[in-house]
Design a protein around this motif. Sequence first.
Motif, PDB file in Angstrom:
ATOM      1  N   ARG A   1       0.859  -1.166   0.000  1.00 29.70           N
ATOM      2  CA  ARG A   1       0.000   0.000   0.000  1.00 29.70           C
ATOM      3  C   ARG A   1       0.911   1.237   0.000  1.00 29.70           C
ATOM      4  O   ARG A   1       1.696   1.424   0.929  1.00 29.70           O
ATOM      5  CB  ARG A   1      -0.928   0.021   1.226  1.00 29.70           C
ATOM      6  CG  ARG A   1      -1.923  -1.151   1.276  1.00 29.70           C
ATOM      7  CD  ARG A   1      -2.927  -1.078   0.155  1.00 29.70           C
ATOM      8  NE  ARG A   1      -3.916  -2.172   0.192  1.00 29.70           N
ATOM      9  CZ  ARG A   1      -3.863  -3.257  -0.554  1.00 29.70           C
ATOM     10  NH1 ARG A   1      -2.842  -3.438  -1.385  1.00 29.70           N
ATOM     11  NH2 ARG A   1      -4.808  -4.178  -0.485  1.00 29.70           N
TER      12      ARG A   1
ATOM     13  N   GLU B   1      -8.751   2.001   0.769  1.00 32.39           N
ATOM     14  CA  GLU B   1      -8.042   0.979   0.004  1.00 32.39           C
ATOM     15  C   GLU B   1      -9.058  -0.025  -0.534  1.00 32.39           C
ATOM     16  O   GLU B   1     -10.024  -0.374   0.154  1.00 32.39           O
ATOM     17  CB  GLU B   1      -7.045   0.214   0.879  1.00 32.39           C
ATOM     18  CG  GLU B   1      -6.035   1.072   1.606  1.00 32.39           C
ATOM     19  CD  GLU B   1      -5.227   0.273   2.612  1.00 32.39           C
ATOM     20  OE1 GLU B   1      -4.351   0.883   3.269  1.00 32.39           O
ATOM     21  OE2 GLU B   1      -5.457  -0.954   2.745  1.00 32.39           O
TER      22      GLU B   1
ATOM     23  N   THR C   1      -5.905   2.804  -4.153  1.00 34.32           N
ATOM     24  CA  THR C   1      -5.714   3.337  -2.799  1.00 34.32           C
ATOM     25  C   THR C   1      -5.843   4.852  -2.836  1.00 34.32           C
ATOM     26  O   THR C   1      -5.656   5.490  -3.882  1.00 34.32           O
ATOM     27  CB  THR C   1      -4.328   2.977  -2.228  1.00 34.32           C
ATOM     28  OG1 THR C   1      -3.307   3.687  -2.943  1.00 34.32           O
ATOM     29  CG2 THR C   1      -4.064   1.478  -2.317  1.00 34.32           C
TER      30      THR C   1
END
Length: 330
Positions: free
Chosen positions: A53, A263, A241
Amino acid sequence: MTFVARCTGWRFGYLRYVRHLGFLVLLPAIASAQSPDALPLRVNRTAALQFLRPLPLGPVLPKGSGESSWNMTVANEMRGAPGVLEDAETWRLAYTRRWSGMDGEWTLEVPFLTRGGGLLDPVISGYHHIVAFGVPLRENTPNGNSEIALPGSPRFGSASGLGDITVGFGRPLGHATAARAWVKLPTGDSTQALGSGNADAGLSIDHTFKLSRDLNLQVVGGLVAQGRARQLANVKGLVETGTVALAWHRNSRDTFGLQWTAEGAPQNLGVSEVDLEHRVVSFTYSRRTSEHSWLSAFFSEDRDFSWVHFPQGAEVGPDFTLGFMWHCRQ
């Protein structure tokens, strides 16, 4: 002047000769005293932590400068649905190093995780009643359990160890915009849900708007190509994201923030409770502790907002997340 002297403000003459101070050698000095607008937060659900991420880091650092930070996050999960049980507490200590050279800025994140029964179950139960509701699953489940069960995957219990390491490279796109490329390496043990067992790659764009002298808005968007996980079923190929962070610099030392992290779900399991987009809202505070360093604290909620109407703002995430950070630039 040594890294430690610059970060802490100490002025003992002998420190200039000390090259290794154990843990503290990882705290270099900073060139700018202003606290960050967005904190490098993510959704700390066990399944999501196994994948890349992008971090909201703000503008690329000036050439020749660097930054180190330690991020201690505690996330308590409690979720039940057909084929799903998420009842565990994960402590995640992440060391992040950024350094900027002639070609751009490099980022290295090294996480260490420990997952178990934890300490926060009774605290969270009391908190839920304060905000005027209870969670039947939590109230009917004994404290201290440590179990993650998802459709198509083995059951995971308590575990500790190195997570998946992330490397990033960023280039400036103007004064307040940065573009970054990311790669996650499969260094965590996938059989213990400490990593996915495969590499991921991603891109992100980070821009900061100056709304007023004391108010900034940071917006980050990213896209991640997730590698096929070794233990998790039906992993998505692409996940989007995003981060939106509003920061109020109250004075030269104190910064208060409201941050939204979103996300895409890492899997398609056919269970709405975990397939919905992962969203949490975080309340943040940063305090400059010296000319070259600052401390930050935050807590995040998924959808425990019975006292405020916030449609679609917070969805899937840990039941409660709490964290502390130390940042330092040179």
